[in-house]
Write an enzyme that holds these catalytic residues in place. Structure first.
Site, PDB file in Angstrom:
ATOM      1  N   GLU A 405     -10.656   4.096  19.493  1.00 46.21           N
ATOM      2  CA  GLU A 405      -9.648   3.208  18.918  1.00 46.21           C
ATOM      3  C   GLU A 405      -9.373   1.988  19.791  1.00 46.21           C
ATOM      4  O   GLU A 405      -9.184   0.875  19.287  1.00 46.21           O
ATOM      5  CB  GLU A 405      -8.351   3.982  18.676  1.00 46.21           C
ATOM      6  CG  GLU A 405      -8.397   4.950  17.501  1.00 46.21           C
ATOM      7  CD  GLU A 405      -9.060   6.271  17.830  1.00 46.21           C
ATOM      8  OE1 GLU A 405      -9.234   7.095  16.906  1.00 46.21           O
ATOM      9  OE2 GLU A 405      -9.396   6.494  19.021  1.00 46.21           O
ATOM     10  N   GLN A 427      -7.843   6.072  11.310  1.00 48.97           N
ATOM     11  CA  GLN A 427      -8.065   7.196  10.408  1.00 48.97           C
ATOM     12  C   GLN A 427      -6.746   7.875  10.055  1.00 48.97           C
ATOM     13  O   GLN A 427      -6.497   8.232   8.908  1.00 48.97           O
ATOM     14  CB  GLN A 427      -9.040   8.183  11.048  1.00 48.97           C
ATOM     15  CG  GLN A 427      -9.654   9.136  10.057  1.00 48.97           C
ATOM     16  CD  GLN A 427     -10.854   9.840  10.646  1.00 48.97           C
ATOM     17  OE1 GLN A 427     -10.704  10.717  11.506  1.00 48.97           O
ATOM     18  NE2 GLN A 427     -12.050   9.479  10.196  1.00 48.97           N
ATOM     19  N   PHE A 428      -5.904   8.023  11.049  1.00 48.37           N
ATOM     20  CA  PHE A 428      -4.516   8.441  10.876  1.00 48.37           C
ATOM     21  C   PHE A 428      -3.670   7.612  11.832  1.00 48.37           C
ATOM     22  O   PHE A 428      -4.113   7.298  12.941  1.00 48.37           O
ATOM     23  CB  PHE A 428      -4.331   9.941  11.172  1.00 48.37           C
ATOM     24  CG  PHE A 428      -5.004  10.854  10.196  1.00 48.37           C
ATOM     25  CD1 PHE A 428      -4.326  11.318   9.084  1.00 48.37           C
ATOM     26  CD2 PHE A 428      -6.321  11.235  10.383  1.00 48.37           C
ATOM     27  CE1 PHE A 428      -4.947  12.146   8.160  1.00 48.37           C
ATOM     28  CE2 PHE A 428      -6.959  12.063   9.476  1.00 48.37           C
ATOM     29  CZ  PHE A 428      -6.273  12.531   8.356  1.00 48.37           C
ATOM     30  N   ALA A 429      -2.463   7.267  11.428  1.00 49.61           N
ATOM     31  CA  ALA A 429      -1.600   6.452  12.282  1.00 49.61           C
ATOM     32  C   ALA A 429      -1.371   7.120  13.626  1.00 49.61           C
ATOM     33  O   ALA A 429      -1.200   6.440  14.645  1.00 49.61           O
ATOM     34  CB  ALA A 429      -0.259   6.203  11.590  1.00 49.61           C
ATOM     35  N   ASP A 430      -1.394   8.440  13.658  1.00 51.31           N
ATOM     36  CA  ASP A 430      -1.197   9.184  14.907  1.00 51.31           C
ATOM     37  C   ASP A 430      -2.216   8.764  15.968  1.00 51.31           C
ATOM     38  O   ASP A 430      -1.918   8.745  17.158  1.00 51.31           O
ATOM     39  CB  ASP A 430      -1.339  10.683  14.655  1.00 51.31           C
ATOM     40  CG  ASP A 430      -0.567  11.159  13.449  1.00 51.31           C
ATOM     41  OD1 ASP A 430       0.383  11.940  13.613  1.00 51.31           O
ATOM     42  OD2 ASP A 430      -0.907  10.747  12.323  1.00 51.31           O
ATOM     43  N   PHE A 431      -3.433   8.443  15.528  1.00 54.94           N
ATOM     44  CA  PHE A 431      -4.507   8.161  16.477  1.00 54.94           C
ATOM     45  C   PHE A 431      -4.370   6.793  17.134  1.00 54.94           C
ATOM     46  O   PHE A 431      -5.124   6.474  18.056  1.00 54.94           O
ATOM     47  CB  PHE A 431      -5.858   8.251  15.768  1.00 54.94           C
ATOM     48  CG  PHE A 431      -6.180   9.604  15.190  1.00 54.94           C
ATOM     49  CD1 PHE A 431      -5.417  10.729  15.517  1.00 54.94           C
ATOM     50  CD2 PHE A 431      -7.230   9.766  14.310  1.00 54.94           C
ATOM     51  CE1 PHE A 431      -5.709  11.971  14.979  1.00 54.94           C
ATOM     52  CE2 PHE A 431      -7.534  11.008  13.769  1.00 54.94           C
ATOM     53  CZ  PHE A 431      -6.771  12.113  14.098  1.00 54.94           C
ATOM     54  N   HIS A 472      -1.140  14.651  12.581  1.00 54.99           N
ATOM     55  CA  HIS A 472      -1.590  13.898  11.416  1.00 54.99           C
ATOM     56  C   HIS A 472      -0.437  13.550  10.487  1.00 54.99           C
ATOM     57  O   HIS A 472      -0.657  13.235   9.320  1.00 54.99           O
ATOM     58  CB  HIS A 472      -2.636  14.705  10.622  1.00 54.99           C
ATOM     59  CG  HIS A 472      -3.911  14.960  11.365  1.00 54.99           C
ATOM     60  ND1 HIS A 472      -4.015  15.910  12.338  1.00 54.99           N
ATOM     61  CD2 HIS A 472      -5.136  14.365  11.264  1.00 54.99           C
ATOM     62  CE1 HIS A 472      -5.254  15.931  12.815  1.00 54.99           C
ATOM     63  NE2 HIS A 472      -5.951  14.998  12.190  1.00 54.99           N
TER      64      HIS A 472
END
Length: 666
Positions: A405, A427-431, A472
């Site tokens: 990222e 891919q997910f905001a968490d990442f 996630h």
């Protein structure tokens, strides 16, 4: 090396003309003389800090002279030779170092923390690593335009320990990007010796792990640096690929002047003093009859006169006066695009379809948009938003990325610097936490620091309610609303999602665009089929009312609607913020003045959420209109659990009706 014989051996010149050798000498001497002057000014208190490159000048000068003037260079804070060889006016450099208006950052940053498109130089930030990925993006832009151009980026041996180094080299290798990665191995990361930095024999050996070509060059030998780099650069232009070069060198001063060099053994200092790049090359030229004593004096005098004249200009320049409007207005780049009004036939679509449609139409309108993310190409992304995009737009524009990222955000910045618009799908905001540094320290501050727009949109699939657990399900918008220079958009309806995403892509500023996963396939709406934009920074009054103002955004808008639809006698004005930064203070204030009571609702945790700031604003600006204490409703201050009953307890959804009843009864 002090004998004539050794000098002849040290500088093996097979092809360079006397004119070129003299030019190398002049370019090598200038940063040395400037540094010597700056050290005097530092002691006099006329500059605040200095990062010396004495002993390393041959690298910056040789690399810069090997590149074409329209090829980008990303130097470090001790690469003065890059700036002088690119002919950056000295009075502007001196103004920069004294924090004056004629510098490159309007007094907002110091040293070499700036860039200039006029000279194709992009300066570093103190975190060191991000510039490596930025170089990837600049080189990618050249490759997309089929230009035979390379990009050079510098780092030190200490910087190679950062994750950004690995990520940037990996991306450049996978995408065959023409990036010249220059490592100045000067023996110490501040005071930490290389023996405590890495275990490989040479940093150039790391290139093997990336399938990358590498070279080791004597960084104190200007002839070797220039000749080797000229050959490598020409080869890279004809055969685009990344190359790693390790320059063996030494810095004769401290990391910065306050550090000193007491940690360096005296014999090591003496060894490198004898390999001084300036004095040894000067002796060689004199021995070869290429440089006469008269020429040497003339060159020195010319440089000294240039330095003194530039300083005289800066000394006459007034100090910067603080201007509040200037500071506030330079946080964001001006947005000069025209709003496109909704028009034409309507179609009923899901939230996810509106996102897909907006992306597709934006790509059709603007061939400079590049989309990057994990699994977004043939696979279509984990949510299938980009399904079919590769067939329509091609793999050059729809780019699968490695799992990195940080480097991809940096690559997006590089694309923006070199004429493209980047859209990144997390891919997910968490990442996004893995790419946090370049977002908050590079993208957010770029325009404010040196006027370079960070023309990047980062799409953020987010939110709970789908049983995805702690990694996630986060809605982490508050991480970014705290950072000046970022715009944060969070729609709740298909109509808003389509128009706001199109506007975000048109905007020149970095935009975090949050898309709630639970809304993707559950919310539908009739919206215009044609392209349109909606202005950023405008809230929507979803439902008018007179007794309470309910302010929220994202999925909680629909939670609130469920409650209000079940309690039709309550006169509640529902405001969907849509845009968190910029925030529509006017709509908030107007509604609160009308109703006198406020419920602030968010899916985020309570402490530190944006509702805390909105609450403070209402208390400060609307206090005399309030008929009840401001009420905040949010999720629990815990990580997000997986099991459904736990997740339901975590979210504030079940507490809305009671909170409204309590406010109505107050």
């Amino acid at each position: 090396m002090n004998t004539d014989e050794n000098l002849q051996l040290a500088f093996q010149n097979n092809s360079l003309s006397h004119e070129t050798l003299l030019s190398l000498y002049q370019e090598l001497l200038k940063p040395r003389r400037i540094e010597e002057k700056m050290l005097i000014l530092l002691r006099q208190g006329k500059i605040s800090k200095w990062f010396s490159g004495i002993g390393q000048e041959a690298i910056a000068v040789g690399v810069t002279m090997a590149l074409e003037t329209d090829e980008y260079i990303l130097p470090m804070h001790r690469n003065l030779g890059v700036f002088t060889t690119r002919k950056v006016p000295l009075h502007r450099l001196f103004s920069q170092w004294q924090g004056k208006a004629n510098g490159f950052t309007k007094g907002r940053d110091r040293s070499f923390h700036f860039g200039t498109q006029d000279y194709k130089i992009v300066g570093m930030i103190s975190h060191l690593g991000p510039q490596l990925g930025v170089a990837d993006g600049i080189a990618l832009a050249h490759k997309l335009r089929h230009e035979k151009k390379i990009t050079a980026v510098f780092t030190g041996e200490g910087g190679t320990s950062e994750g950004d180094f690995h990520e940037a080299l990996n991306v450049a290798s996978v995408w065959d990007l023409p990036v010249l990665f220059c490592i100045e191995n000067n023996g110490y990361g501040l005071s930490t010796p290389t023996s405590e930095q890495y275990r490989c024999a040479h940093l150039a050996d790391r290139a093997k792990g990336y399938g990358m070509e590498s070279h080791i060059i004597d960084g104190n030998n200007i002839v070797e640096v220039y000749q080797a780099l000229s050959k490598i650069a020409e080869s890279m232009r004809e055969n685009p690929r990344p190359v790693l070069v390790e320059f063996k060198t030494f810095r004769m001063r401290g990391h910065e002047e306050a550090s000193g060099v007491k940690y360096v053994p005296e014999e090591l200092m003496q060894f490198w003093a004898e390999k001084d790049p300036v004095s040894n090359f000067e002796k060689y030229l004199i021995h070869q009859g290429i440089l006469t004593e008269a020429q040497k004096l003339e060159i020195n005098e010319t440089i000294q006169n240039e330095i003194e004249y530039a300083l005289s200009l800066v000394n006459e320049e007034a100090a910067i006066e603080a201007n509040l409007d200037n500071e506030l207005n330079d946080v964001f780049a001006p947005s000069d695009h025209l709003e496109v009004k909704p028009d034409g036939a309507l179609q009923r679509v899901r939230f996810i379809d509106a996102i897909q449609n907006s992306l597709k139409q934006s790509f059709e309108r603007n061939a400079r948009i590049i989309l990057m993310g994990q699994d977004i190409a043939e696979y279509g992304g984990v949510f299938k938003i980009t399904e079919g995009f590769v067939e329509h737009f091609g793999k050059e524009r729809i780019r699968n990325t490695p799992i990195c990222e940080s480097a991809i955000v940096e690559t997006a910045m590089g694309l923006a610097i070199n004429g493209y618009k980047a859209v990144v799908e997390m891919q997910f905001a968490d990442f996004v936490s893995s790419g946090f540094n370049p977002i908050v320290n590079y993208l957010a501050k770029s325009f404010y620091r040196w006027g370079q727009p960070a023309d990047v949109v980062i799409r953020m699939p987010c939110g709970a309610g789908v049983g995805a657990g702690p990694f996630h399900s986060q809605t982490n918008e508050a991480w970014f609303t705290h950072t000046a220079g970022l715009k944060v958009i969070y729609p709740a309806f298909p109509y808003d999602a389509k128009g706001l995403l199109a506007a975000a892509i048109e905007d020149q500023n970095p935009v975090l665009f949050f898309e709630h996963k639970a809304l993707y396939r559950t919310i539908t709406e009739e919206i215009p089929a044609a392209y349109y934009t909606l202005p950023l920074g405008k809230a929507s009054v979803v439902r008018e009312g007179s007794n309470i103002t309910l302010i929220t955004y994202g999925a909680p808008v629909h939670w609130a609607l469920e409650v209000l639809n079940a309690n039709t006698t309550w006169s509640v004005e529902l405001i969907d913020l849509r845009s968190l930064i910029p925030l529509d203070y006017e709509t908030i204030k107007t509604s609160v003045q009308k109703t006198g009571k406020v419920l602030l609702l968010t899916e985020d945790v309570n402490f530190g959420s944006i509702t805390a700031d909105i609450s403070a604003y209402i208390a400060e600006e609307c206090f005399t209109y309030l008929d009840a204490p401001i009420k905040r409703l949010s999720s629990l201050d815990t990580p997000i659990p997986f099991a459904q009953d736990l997740e339901n307890q975590y979210l504030a959804k079940q507490k809305i009706a009671q909170a409204l009843q309590d406010l109505l009864a107050y």
